[in-house]
Design a protein around this motif. Structure first.
Motif, PDB file in Angstrom:
ATOM      1  N   SER A 254       1.641  26.748 -29.824  1.00 48.94           N
ATOM      2  CA  SER A 254       1.220  27.897 -30.673  1.00 48.94           C
ATOM      3  C   SER A 254       2.095  28.825 -30.568  1.00 48.94           C
ATOM      4  CB  SER A 254      -0.140  28.432 -30.160  1.00 48.94           C
ATOM      5  OG  SER A 254      -0.743  29.470 -30.861  1.00 48.94           O
ATOM      6  N   ASN A 255       2.824  29.059 -31.761  1.00 53.22           N
ATOM      7  CA  ASN A 255       3.925  30.059 -31.889  1.00 53.22           C
ATOM      8  C   ASN A 255       3.553  31.085 -32.676  1.00 53.22           C
ATOM      9  OD1 ASN A 255       6.610  30.789 -31.665  1.00 53.22           O
ATOM     10  ND2 ASN A 255       7.020  28.443 -31.814  1.00 53.22           N
ATOM     11  N   PRO A 256       3.615  32.550 -31.938  1.00 55.23           N
ATOM     12  CA  PRO A 256       3.302  33.600 -32.675  1.00 55.23           C
ATOM     13  C   PRO A 256       4.296  34.365 -33.394  1.00 55.23           C
ATOM     14  CG  PRO A 256       3.403  34.022 -30.439  1.00 55.23           C
ATOM     15  CD  PRO A 256       3.774  32.767 -30.470  1.00 55.23           C
ATOM     16  N   ALA A 257       4.073  35.184 -34.695  1.00 56.85           N
ATOM     17  CA  ALA A 257       4.910  36.061 -35.005  1.00 56.85           C
ATOM     18  C   ALA A 257       4.320  37.140 -35.371  1.00 56.85           C
ATOM     19  CB  ALA A 257       5.857  35.312 -35.985  1.00 56.85           C
ATOM     20  N   GLN A 258       4.997  38.365 -35.337  1.00 58.63           N
ATOM     21  CA  GLN A 258       4.417  39.666 -36.018  1.00 58.63           C
ATOM     22  C   GLN A 258       5.176  39.891 -37.124  1.00 58.63           C
ATOM     23  OE1 GLN A 258       1.087  40.249 -35.156  1.00 58.63           O
ATOM     24  NE2 GLN A 258       1.674  38.613 -33.689  1.00 58.63           N
ATOM     25  N   ILE A 259       4.877  40.312 -38.528  1.00 55.13           N
ATOM     26  CA  ILE A 259       5.974  40.714 -39.535  1.00 55.13           C
ATOM     27  C   ILE A 259       5.513  41.846 -40.077  1.00 55.13           C
ATOM     28  CG2 ILE A 259       6.878  39.752 -41.503  1.00 55.13           C
ATOM     29  CD1 ILE A 259       5.829  36.922 -40.839  1.00 55.13           C
ATOM     30  N   LEU A 260       6.399  42.944 -40.096  1.00 50.89           N
ATOM     31  CA  LEU A 260       6.332  44.209 -40.873  1.00 50.89           C
ATOM     32  C   LEU A 260       6.855  43.891 -42.398  1.00 50.89           C
ATOM     33  CD1 LEU A 260       6.958  46.883 -38.447  1.00 50.89           C
ATOM     34  CD2 LEU A 260       4.588  45.595 -38.727  1.00 50.89           C
ATOM     35  N   HIS A 261       6.065  43.975 -43.452  1.00 51.79           N
ATOM     36  CA  HIS A 261       6.421  43.227 -44.697  1.00 51.79           C
ATOM     37  C   HIS A 261       6.605  44.398 -45.863  1.00 51.79           C
ATOM     38  CE1 HIS A 261       7.362  40.285 -48.145  1.00 51.79           C
ATOM     39  NE2 HIS A 261       6.538  40.986 -48.734  1.00 51.79           N
ATOM     40  N   GLN A 262       7.564  44.410 -46.444  1.00 54.74           N
ATOM     41  CA  GLN A 262       7.629  45.302 -47.618  1.00 54.74           C
ATOM     42  C   GLN A 262       8.285  44.392 -48.942  1.00 54.74           C
ATOM     43  OE1 GLN A 262       9.260  49.125 -46.847  1.00 54.74           O
ATOM     44  NE2 GLN A 262       7.397  49.932 -46.503  1.00 54.74           N
ATOM     45  N   ALA A 263       7.722  44.610 -50.219  1.00 51.33           N
ATOM     46  CA  ALA A 263       8.376  43.684 -51.333  1.00 51.33           C
ATOM     47  C   ALA A 263       8.380  44.705 -52.454  1.00 51.33           C
ATOM     48  CB  ALA A 263       7.660  42.704 -51.534  1.00 51.33           C
ATOM     49  N   PRO A 264       9.340  45.532 -52.504  1.00 56.13           N
ATOM     50  CA  PRO A 264       9.462  46.488 -53.632  1.00 56.13           C
ATOM     51  C   PRO A 264       9.755  45.655 -55.090  1.00 56.13           C
ATOM     52  CG  PRO A 264      10.770  47.322 -51.976  1.00 56.13           C
ATOM     53  CD  PRO A 264      10.336  46.110 -51.479  1.00 56.13           C
ATOM     54  N   TRP A 265       8.879  46.222 -55.931  1.00 50.92           N
ATOM     55  CA  TRP A 265       8.836  45.492 -57.582  1.00 50.92           C
ATOM     56  C   TRP A 265      10.310  45.424 -58.061  1.00 50.92           C
ATOM     57  CZ3 TRP A 265       4.059  47.422 -60.181  1.00 50.92           C
ATOM     58  CH2 TRP A 265       2.767  47.218 -59.546  1.00 50.92           C
ATOM     59  N   GLY A 266      11.170  46.360 -57.767  1.00 47.83           N
ATOM     60  CA  GLY A 266      12.329  46.569 -58.473  1.00 47.83           C
ATOM     61  C   GLY A 266      12.789  47.910 -58.651  1.00 47.83           C
ATOM     62  N   TYR A 267      13.663  48.340 -59.323  1.00 48.87           N
ATOM     63  CA  TYR A 267      14.117  49.742 -59.502  1.00 48.87           C
ATOM     64  C   TYR A 267      14.636  50.185 -60.907  1.00 48.87           C
ATOM     65  CZ  TYR A 267      14.010  49.245 -54.273  1.00 48.87           C
ATOM     66  OH  TYR A 267      13.701  49.002 -53.074  1.00 48.87           O
ATOM     67  N   PRO A 268      13.665  50.551 -61.717  1.00 45.31           N
ATOM     68  CA  PRO A 268      13.921  51.156 -62.965  1.00 45.31           C
ATOM     69  C   PRO A 268      14.631  52.323 -63.004  1.00 45.31           C
ATOM     70  CG  PRO A 268      11.783  51.472 -62.555  1.00 45.31           C
ATOM     71  CD  PRO A 268      12.121  50.722 -61.434  1.00 45.31           C
ATOM     72  N   ASP A 269      15.366  52.678 -64.303  1.00 46.46           N
ATOM     73  CA  ASP A 269      15.769  53.932 -64.306  1.00 46.46           C
ATOM     74  C   ASP A 269      14.940  55.127 -64.747  1.00 46.46           C
ATOM     75  OD1 ASP A 269      18.391  53.096 -63.366  1.00 46.46           O
ATOM     76  OD2 ASP A 269      19.009  52.574 -65.532  1.00 46.46           O
ATOM     77  N   ASN A 270      14.818  56.181 -64.255  1.00 51.77           N
ATOM     78  CA  ASN A 270      13.955  57.407 -64.644  1.00 51.77           C
ATOM     79  C   ASN A 270      14.625  57.918 -65.758  1.00 51.77           C
ATOM     80  OD1 ASN A 270      16.073  59.013 -63.610  1.00 51.77           O
ATOM     81  ND2 ASN A 270      14.759  59.805 -61.891  1.00 51.77           N
TER      82      ASN A 270
END
Length: 967
Positions: A254-270
């Motif tokens: 039984s192999n555990p893992a903890q993941i802090l995850h972010q997935a930005p959508w992208g970077y449009p120009d303002n």
């Protein structure tokens, strides 16, 4: 980690990499007992009767040879180095430190430290391999020479599907030879289980480990934890006067893992032309992978003329993820970026969004997979000159995934209910840190906060993707070998193999609604209350408490209602089946001769492949509904066949007793990705082009796969210079060791190797191309008779993969395996292994002369291990580094997408103590840590590391264990 660039003798098939077989092969191709070694030093060059008899007696005595009892890290290194000296092709290898114990925390982790190899981490665990800069699409995997299937929707083997305790050694072929069936374009990973009759007597070992994460559990829920374990045992015995052997192995973990995850959508120009984050999906994830694995091997050698071996493996593993968090639609939502903030070099580093309508996520992901292998080998020794091998292999994998999303928020729709004012800052390590003003811990309801289901006329309070994959591969292989006692060739082999592979991929999709029917019907329920517990899965990025709940309980009580849909967020129908049949005849000459005072050994041969492939997919009938159960699907079938000839040559020139020059040239191939061979089409008709006769501007167009894809081809050139040091840590052979085995014969003093490689690629698959397609079989496609009369052409274009790429991969590699007692005797027991690899690539697609980098390639890969071993005590620390590369990550609706993955170093360490005498003899205490640098997994776009697309942190992992080898 025990590693070395090692090789296999040519005249035995791929399973010959076991220490016994490798030694036997080496003796047959170049006799090397202590006497023959001294003969080499004198520069003997004639094929005298004495030399002929030596070659023959070595072959006859091969079955009696036994491997050295390997214990500890140093002896494992030395065994691998000795195998390297007797190589007949260029490979890398790792051997077990003792029975049931490969070094490293997993097979992928161990292989990733070998020269020329690198590993990619998935969900915090090493999983897939890159060889000489090319990703997992370009290599293959074998168990005991039998080709392996994959649990993914492609061909890439995910190495965490195999328990490491099963394997005695793992060999990576970097240069192919004609008798290697199932070879890859850049490499072939062959994993070898224990052969019981190659052991001198009974052996058994048990290992128990307790595992924990450096981070505490970040998401609660069923099936996950921040603690784990690994229990495994291997038992080997021989019966009936050593004519019957049995190996049994069990692995439970039984192999555990903890993941802090972010997935930005992208970077449009303002408005000012500066790139700004457009949105972000954020989770705290607790992950647990549970495995049950069984290994069984039976060998029977009733006489000197027959040896039969049956291997059975079964692996059942389930991975569960509880993913709790929040999605912030920002620039690409209805939020407004406020004036001010901080801008650096065209990138908004900090600012504030008003009107943020967050989507609270309580998601669940699970993968259940089963992998079966059956391998039957039959070796017949007809006489001293003739031998026959007849082998059969069957490999099967099934996998079921559930990816469940569940949403809550302040109200239904993007413009309703309370909205947030969200201050943010882009931190230097790529972390998107926020300061919300809204309290998400109370007052939330189940709903569709952004109105995502509006286009399908439902209130989308969640979604389910449920892919199902079945992959099986059957192989038959017949080989004949004729050995010679004179002349430049030690033997000639010829044979034929036949394989059949079937892979099926199917995905079920459903909206999760709150009941009441459709929005347009007026009965759809827009919100529903729920109860849960307060949790803070995003505290690490500045978000306070939210309410967490179990979505399955809401499905069970009818609060969430499943509504089937099809092809959501996908450009074409996702279900497909691919069938391949391959016939592979080959022949190979094995060299063993002298050129003046220079020894020459190796092999030359050619392998032919005739492949027929058939793909079945689907298209949606014109006008068919995709939500509900009313969809109408029409089968689409495609097929092709091709012949390929794969010559290969491996030449090893021996200069004296310590220097070898290896030269290899071969043609290799990598079959197309199976998801790219998908025959499914997303077909559309443009009525404004109805009468056009130009296929590029025609009525019909589509997106899809390409059932007529051919393999990517490569001309593969390798050269390696190797110098072996005399001396070393001085493994002392015990009375029970075979004195003519690899380690006892020497070669344990370490080595230096300098190598280079060049791959010329052609027919490289461009995944974003287009090709002509005849849509006549799709008619009438909803057209009236009058419209059919106006149709200009049934030809059109399909946006899909084609073989229009070409390019090259080239690199250089240096390895130093140095026992420190070569520097000073007081340093006996200390040593280091260093390897560095530099790779460049250039890939050009048709219509675009600008070269790109080959996916999966890191320009720099380096590994270092510093170790010490003395009187039962062992300690080592390792560093693995790779520079940034283009890799695969999970995309929307269980698809796979490519993103640039940021490089960096990962540090691991291990200490252990083995009791070598007394009542505790055979007991080993172990403590180890991995990812001690707490490396962050980052992907980004536009060659700008600030434009992060994935940010993950896994924390450090610790392991304490005990191992006992029965004496």
């Amino acid at each position: 980690m025990a590693l070395a660039s090692v090789g296999l003798c040519a005249f035995i098939p791929a399973h010959a990499a076991t220490p016994l077989a490798a030694r036997a092969a080496a003796q047959d191709s170049q006799p090397q007992d202590t006497t023959s070694a001294s003969t080499q030093d004198t520069g003997a060059t004639d094929d005298s009767s004495q030399d002929k008899n030596k070659r023959r007696s070595a072959k006859q005595g091969a079955k009696q040879l036994q491997t050295v009892e390997v214990n500890g890290f140093i002896s494992s290194i030395e065994n691998s180095t000795a195998l390297k000296r007797n190589a007949s092709s260029i490979v890398e290898a790792v051997s077990a430190e003792q029975i049931g114990k490969l070094p490293g925390v997993s097979i992928a982790d161990t292989l990733g430290r070998l020269p020329g190899l690198a590993v990619q981490t998935v969900s915090g665990r090493p999983q897939v391999l890159t060889i000489h800069g090319l990703g997992p699409d370009f290599s293959t995997a074998l168990i005991n020479g039998g080709q392996q299937v994959s649990t993914s929707n492609n061909r890439d083997v995910q190495f965490d599907q195999y328990p490491s305790s099963w394997f005695d050694n793992v060999v990576v072929h970097l240069t192919p030879q004609a008798n290697l069936i199932g070879q890859g374009l850049t490499g072939t990973v062959d994993m070898h289980t224990i052969r019981p009759l190659e052991k001198s007597g009974p052996e058994a070992a048990v290992n128990a480990h307790y595992i924990w994460d450096g981070m505490s559990q970040v998401a609660d829920g069923r099936g996950v934890s921040d603690r784990g374990y690994n229990l495994n045992g291997v038992w080997v015995n021989q019966f009936a006067d050593h004519t019957v052997g049995v190996t049994l192995g069990v692995d439970i973990e039984s192999n555990p893992a903890q993941i802090l995850h972010q997935a930005p959508w992208g970077y449009p120009d303002n408005a000012d032309g500066n790139a700004v984050i457009g949105g972000s999906k954020n989770y705290g994830i607790s992950d647990s992978m549970k495995r049950r694995g069984v290994l069984a091997t039976v060998q029977w050698q009733p006489n000197d003329h027959y040896t039969g071996t049956v291997d059975l493996t079964y692996d059942n593993f389930k991975e569960v993820q509880q993913a709790k968090g929040m999605e912030f639609p920002l620039f690409w939502g209805n939020a407004t970026l406020q004036p001010g903030g901080s801008v650096q070099n065209g990138f908004v580093q900090s600012g504030t969004y008003d009107g943020v309508k967050a989507v609270i996520r309580n998601d669940y992901n699970s993968t259940s997979a089963r992998v079966y292998n059956f391998n039957w080998e039959n070796h017949f020794t007809i006489n001293e000159d003739w031998a026959i091998d007849a082998d059969a292999n069957y490999s099967r994998a099934t996998r079921d995934d559930i990816n469940l999303e569940s949403y809550s928020g302040t109200a239904f729709g993007a413009n309703n209910g309370a909205r947030d004012s969200l201050a943010f800052v882009e931190r230097s390590g790529g972390l998107f840190y926020v300061n919300p003003s809204l309290n998400y811990g109370s007052g939330m309801v189940l709903t569709d906060p952004q109105g995502w289901g509006g286009g399908n006329d439902v209130v989308q309070a969640g979604f389910i993707n449920a892919p199902h994959t079945v992959d099986y591969l059957a192989n038959l292989h017949l080989a004949v070998e004729r050995s010679f006692t004179s002349g430049p060739f030690s033997s000639v082999e010829f044979g034929v193999a036949h394989s059949t592979r079937n892979k099926t991929y199917h995905i079920d999709q459903s909206f999760l609604t709150l009941g009441g029917g459709t929005i347009s019907g007026g009965g759809a329920v827009e919100t529903a209350p729920f109860t849960g517990t307060s949790c803070s899965p995003l505290a690490w990025m500045g978000v306070g408490a939210q309410t967490c709940y179990d979505p399955f309980s809401l499905l069970a009580n009818g609060t969430l209602v499943s509504v089937p849909t099809f092809g959501s967020s996908l450009s074409m129908p996702p279900n497909w089946k691919v069938r391949e049949k391959t016939l592979t005849p080959y022949f190979q000459f094995n060299l063993d001769t002298w050129l003046g005072g220079v020894s020459l050994r190796g092999n030359v041969g050619v392998q032919g492949q005739h492949t027929s492939q058939r793909a079945v997919g689907e298209r949606v009938a014109p006008g068919s509904a995709i939500t509900g159960n009313a969809i109408t699907l029409i089968p689409v079938v495609g097929r092709t066949s091709y012949n390929k000839f794969l010559p290969s040559a491996n030449l090893i020139f021996g200069f004296g007793s310590n220097d070898d020059l290896r030269v290899s040239a071969a043609r290799t191939l990598a079959r197309p990705r199976m998801d790219q061979m998908n025959a499914s089409l997303g077909v559309s008709g443009n009525i404004t082009h109805l009468s056009s006769t130009d296929p590029n501007q025609a009525y019909f167009s589509a997106s899809g796969g390409n059932a007529k894809l051919k393999p990517t081809m490569a001309d593969n050139y390798n050269v390696s210079y190797e110098h072996y040091f005399s001396g070393g840590n001085g493994y002392e052979c015990k009375a029970t060791d075979a004195k003519n085995s690899d380690v006892c014969r020497g070669a344990g003093g370490g080595y230096f190797a300098l190598s280079g490689y060049y791959l010329k690629l052609k027919d490289y698959i461009n995944p974003n191309a287009a090709y002509l397609y005849d849509f006549s079989s799709f008619l009438p496609f909803g057209l009236t008779p009058a419209q059919l009369a106006q149709l200009g052409t049934t030809l059109g274009t399909v946006s899909g993969p084609t073989n229009d790429g070409h390019g090259s991969v080239k690199g250089a590699q240096v390895t130093l395996n140095l026992p420190f007692n070569l520097i000073a005797q007081p340093l006996d027991g200390f040593g280091m292994i260093l390897t560095g690899n530099r790779t460049n690539s250039s890939l050009v697609f048709a219509g675009n002369s600008n070269p790109i980098t080959v996916p999966g390639l890191s320009k720099w890969v380096a590994n270092g291990t510093l170790y010490y071993q003395h009187n039962g005590f062992e300690a080592r620390v390792s560093d693995s580094y790779r520079s940034s590369f283009l890799g695969e990550v999970s995309g929307i609706s269980a698809s796979r997408i490519e993103q640039t993955i940021q490089g960096g170093s990962t540090y691991d360490a291990q200490v252990s103590y083995t009791f070598e005498s007394g009542s505790l003899k055979g007991l080993t205490l172990i403590a180890q840590g991995s990812n001690l640098s707490n490396k962050t997994f980052i992907t980004y776009q536009n060659n700008d590391p600030r434009q992060v697309l994935t940010w993950e942190q896994y924390g450090r992992r610790y392991d304490i264990g005990v191992s006992y080898k029965f004496q």
